[in-house]
Design a protein around this motif. Structure first.
Motif, PDB file in Angstrom:
ATOM      1  N   ASP A   1       0.850  -1.196   0.000  1.00  0.00           N
ATOM      2  CA  ASP A   1       0.000   0.000   0.000  1.00  0.00           C
ATOM      3  C   ASP A   1       0.885   1.246   0.000  1.00  0.00           C
ATOM      4  OD1 ASP A   1      -2.379  -1.425   0.034  1.00  0.00           O
ATOM      5  OD2 ASP A   1      -2.417  -1.537   2.218  1.00  0.00           O
ATOM      6  N   LEU A   2       0.569   2.157  -0.883  1.00  0.00           N
ATOM      7  CA  LEU A   2       1.365   3.372  -1.039  1.00  0.00           C
ATOM      8  C   LEU A   2       0.778   4.469  -0.155  1.00  0.00           C
ATOM      9  CD1 LEU A   2       3.841   4.304  -2.546  1.00  0.00           C
ATOM     10  CD2 LEU A   2       2.403   4.903  -4.487  1.00  0.00           C
ATOM     11  N   ASP A   3       1.008   4.324   1.151  1.00  0.00           N
ATOM     12  CA  ASP A   3       0.522   5.321   2.105  1.00  0.00           C
ATOM     13  C   ASP A   3       1.499   5.420   3.269  1.00  0.00           C
ATOM     14  OD1 ASP A   3       0.070   2.992   3.557  1.00  0.00           O
ATOM     15  OD2 ASP A   3      -2.097   3.041   3.324  1.00  0.00           O
ATOM     16  N   GLY A   4       1.217   6.315   4.182  1.00  0.00           N
ATOM     17  CA  GLY A   4       2.033   6.451   5.378  1.00  0.00           C
ATOM     18  C   GLY A   4       3.496   6.710   5.099  1.00  0.00           C
ATOM     19  N   GLU A   5       4.367   6.063   5.894  1.00  0.00           N
ATOM     20  CA  GLU A   5       5.808   6.258   5.766  1.00  0.00           C
ATOM     21  C   GLU A   5       6.315   5.854   4.389  1.00  0.00           C
ATOM     22  OE1 GLU A   5       7.973   4.387   8.860  1.00  0.00           O
ATOM     23  OE2 GLU A   5       6.982   5.502  10.482  1.00  0.00           O
ATOM     24  N   LEU A   6       5.734   4.795   3.835  1.00  0.00           N
ATOM     25  CA  LEU A   6       6.192   4.348   2.518  1.00  0.00           C
ATOM     26  C   LEU A   6       5.894   5.402   1.456  1.00  0.00           C
ATOM     27  CD1 LEU A   6       7.452   2.202   0.730  1.00  0.00           C
ATOM     28  CD2 LEU A   6       5.217   1.094   0.539  1.00  0.00           C
ATOM     29  N   ALA A   7       4.713   6.000   1.504  1.00  0.00           N
ATOM     30  CA  ALA A   7       4.388   7.060   0.546  1.00  0.00           C
ATOM     31  C   ALA A   7       5.341   8.231   0.697  1.00  0.00           C
ATOM     32  CB  ALA A   7       2.948   7.513   0.749  1.00  0.00           C
TER      33      ALA A   7
END
Length: 277
Positions: A218-224
């Protein structure tokens, strides 16, 4: 002059041919395949007419063995031909003319046919067969190349090495879903063509294979946040299109567009982005 494997996937969706030879650009002459129809290899003294004729017969539901029988019966040069055929279902079939150079022969079974001529010996065909039947590779194309490599390591063409090729078809599986050709790779002149073919297939898999949904992140949070920073460093700052838009723009330049899924990121794409920046 050649050894090859013609095969169908277990689910019947994919058909393919892998070939190697001490001959320039064998991949341009030997293989033919059509999605949901079948595949064939014409070799020894190649008869290119076998390719369209054989596929036409397979298209009408003629069994592989009957395709071999029909093509060779109508060919006055059949004594110098070698042919492998696999259809949409059932056993494959192989043919070796009486005047093919030693060692020449083949074997066939459910969904596969292996054949070769001017080989180091019959053990080459055995090695290809065993590698195919005992394969653990999850991808059909990788399995074909692994079988070809087993034949190469068993002695292959006794004259040496020069070329290799791989053709795999499946309905709608080509680039961006616009064709049925999933893989079409050739090594036309190389000192170690089968290993070079495997290297090319690895690159092809990275660039053109669609991602496994089970592995997407999922491309959200820290990864985004990390992806946004990396994209900015690469010259693709996040704008009105958000992270998805910037990532798609970067991926298009890197030839990774087939691996882009809105709202998520393929771990392979992420690793490539990290490595690039």
């Amino acid at each position: 002059m050649t050894f090859s494997i013609v095969a169908r996937s277990a689910d019947g969706r994919l058909h393919g041919v892998a070939v190697a030879s001490k001959f320039l650009a064998a991949g341009a002459l030997v293989p033919a395949a059509e999605a949901e129809v079948g595949a064939l290899a014409t070799q020894a003294h190649v008869n290119l007419a076998y390719r369209p004729q054989g596929l036409a017969l397979l298209r009408t539901g003629v069994a592989a063995a009957d395709v071999v029988a029909g093509l060779t019966a109508a060919d006055p040069g059949r004594a110098q031909r070698q042919l492998g055929v696999v259809g949409a279902s059932g056993d494959g079939a192989t043919y070796t003319g009486a005047e093919c150079h030693d060692w020449a022969g083949g074997q066939a079974g459910d969904g596969w046919a292996v054949q070769g001529n001017i080989l180091a010996g019959p053990h080459v065909v055995d090695a290809i067969r065993d590698a195919w039947l005992g394969a653990t590779q999850p991808r059909f194309a990788e399995r074909l190349v692994a079988a070809l490599l087993a034949g190469d390591e068993a002695g292959g063409d006794r004259r040496g090495r020069q070329s290799a090729g791989l053709l795999v078809v499946a309905k709608g599986a080509g680039y961006a879903g616009t064709s049925d050709v999933l893989v079409d790779l050739r090594v036309d002149d190389h000192p170690d063509p089968v290993r070079e073919l495997r290297r090319l297939l690895d690159i092809h898999t990275m660039l053109f294979e669609r991602p496994d949904p089970a592995t997407l992140l999922d491309l959200d949070g820290e990864l985004a946040g990390e992806v946004s920073r990396l994209l900015a460093e690469a010259g693709y700052p996040v704008g009105a299109g958000g992270v998805d838009g910037a990532l798609a723009s970067w991926a298009g330049v890197e030839n990774l567009e087939e691996r882009i899924v809105p709202g998520r990121i393929d771990p392979l794409v992420l690793a490539h982005l990290r490595a690039r920046t």
